[in-house]
Design an enzyme around this catalytic site. Sequence first.
Site, PDB file in Angstrom:
ATOM      1  N   GLU A 167       0.800  -1.224   0.000  1.00  0.00           N
ATOM      2  CA  GLU A 167       0.000   0.000   0.000  1.00  0.00           C
ATOM      3  C   GLU A 167       0.835   1.277   0.000  1.00  0.00           C
ATOM      4  O   GLU A 167       0.918   2.010   0.996  1.00  0.00           O
ATOM      5  CB  GLU A 167      -0.963  -0.014   1.186  1.00  0.00           C
ATOM      6  CG  GLU A 167      -1.913  -1.203   1.150  1.00  0.00           C
ATOM      7  CD  GLU A 167      -3.012  -1.152   2.179  1.00  0.00           C
ATOM      8  OE1 GLU A 167      -3.988  -1.904   2.042  1.00  0.00           O
ATOM      9  OE2 GLU A 167      -2.906  -0.337   3.133  1.00  0.00           O
ATOM     10  N   GLU A 351      -5.825  -8.045  -0.365  1.00  0.00           N
ATOM     11  CA  GLU A 351      -6.487  -7.807   0.924  1.00  0.00           C
ATOM     12  C   GLU A 351      -7.945  -7.444   0.668  1.00  0.00           C
ATOM     13  O   GLU A 351      -8.246  -6.624  -0.194  1.00  0.00           O
ATOM     14  CB  GLU A 351      -5.849  -6.660   1.720  1.00  0.00           C
ATOM     15  CG  GLU A 351      -4.518  -6.972   2.355  1.00  0.00           C
ATOM     16  CD  GLU A 351      -3.984  -5.798   3.177  1.00  0.00           C
ATOM     17  OE1 GLU A 351      -4.800  -4.963   3.655  1.00  0.00           O
ATOM     18  OE2 GLU A 351      -2.759  -5.706   3.337  1.00  0.00           O
TER      19      GLU A 351
END
Length: 440
Positions: A167, A351
Amino acid sequence: MRNARRDFPEGFLFGAATSSYQIEGHATGGAGRTHWDDFAATPGNVVRGENGDLACDHYHRFGEDLDLVRDAGFDAYRFSTSWARVLPEGRGPVNEAGLDYYDRLTDAMLERGLKPCATLYHWELPSPLADLGGWRNRDIAGWFADFTEVVMGRIGDRMHSVAPINEPWCVAWLSHFMGYHAPGLRDIRATARAMHHVLLAHGRAIETMRGLGMSNLGGVFNMEWSDPADDTAESAEKAKLYDAIYNRWFLGGVFRGAYPDEVLAGLEPHLPTGWQDDFPTIGAKLDWCGINYYTRKLIAPDPGPWPGLKEVEGPLPKTFMDWEICPEGLYRFLTRTARDYTGDLPLYVTENGMAGQDDLRAGKVDDPHRTDYLDAHLDQVRRAIAEGAPVRGYFIWSLLDNYEWSLGYEKRFGLVHVDFDTLARTPKASYHEVAKALKG
């Protein structure tokens, strides 16, 4: 669950995901100090000042936890390595106990028939490197490449897949512009440099792993769908800008060798000299692309400096994080990413999951909200596959309730409940539903 393994293509990978600082217990095993330790020690940054010193004590309990992964029927385990556990100063002397730990962890996965899917960096920067400017300092790309060589020189031969950085938006924007995560800055110049250097470090790590003879290397990007808060042209423009900052900056840098013009309008004056010359490294060839997805945002104009936008509360049902539940956003990202950036490159949902009000009662946790959330998003994965998106796997966040960064230990994402006083693990109802779906 209404979705099951049989509903997905042959070889589709199902996994559970975690990260090192959130579960390991960072005060154990000779790990060095991180900027998350410093951030948590500063009053007002983290709920109750909680930190990752003990977390879930996965460092000592990983066998028990990997048994849970295996027994649920998962194919793979997505974990991350701690830079400061391996190199306590960020550079220089190696903590052999740290390397030995990841060696044992890897072998334990393989012994249980699990594919090890590593992420090199999940936000825990060694404090000595933060002292040198951290992600603001261009040298971090070289430091990160050196760390990559050390840790993957030990365990890289047994990895199923590796991604350098989890991320990048969180590493750069959330932490340097919004100040919500370590190092807790609110500085546009720091942000611009972090936005660029995080991608440069990604590229250097890919080059390093290629030099080690490794394959199946990818990038993991968190994405939030943005919609205008109303039907005005101004809101539409700001929703597009939010999308460019959050999503298209990172995909554009890696897969197109360019940043979106609407973001450069705000950040280019603050980017480091010669940034345009780094795209050949940033765009190092990948074997797959990972998408982390949780929610969407409604965006409206806001007075003040660039970017001049704000989030507006939306009407959809929300998780315990107060995030809207918008499964269709995952479908949109899977199809758009393939169409506009990655083509036939395999895509993975690396995710997806939700925080809930998960209370342990009479020795069990009933969490139908989580099962419903997972089912709704798996519906959209199937929809994207049916329309030709090359989606090859899906990882649930998270295996365990854990340290949820600035929100401490009260936001529970796990399939498995953790009592943070006794560290007892209790599989939730959603865990059992997932196991039935995967094992038939």
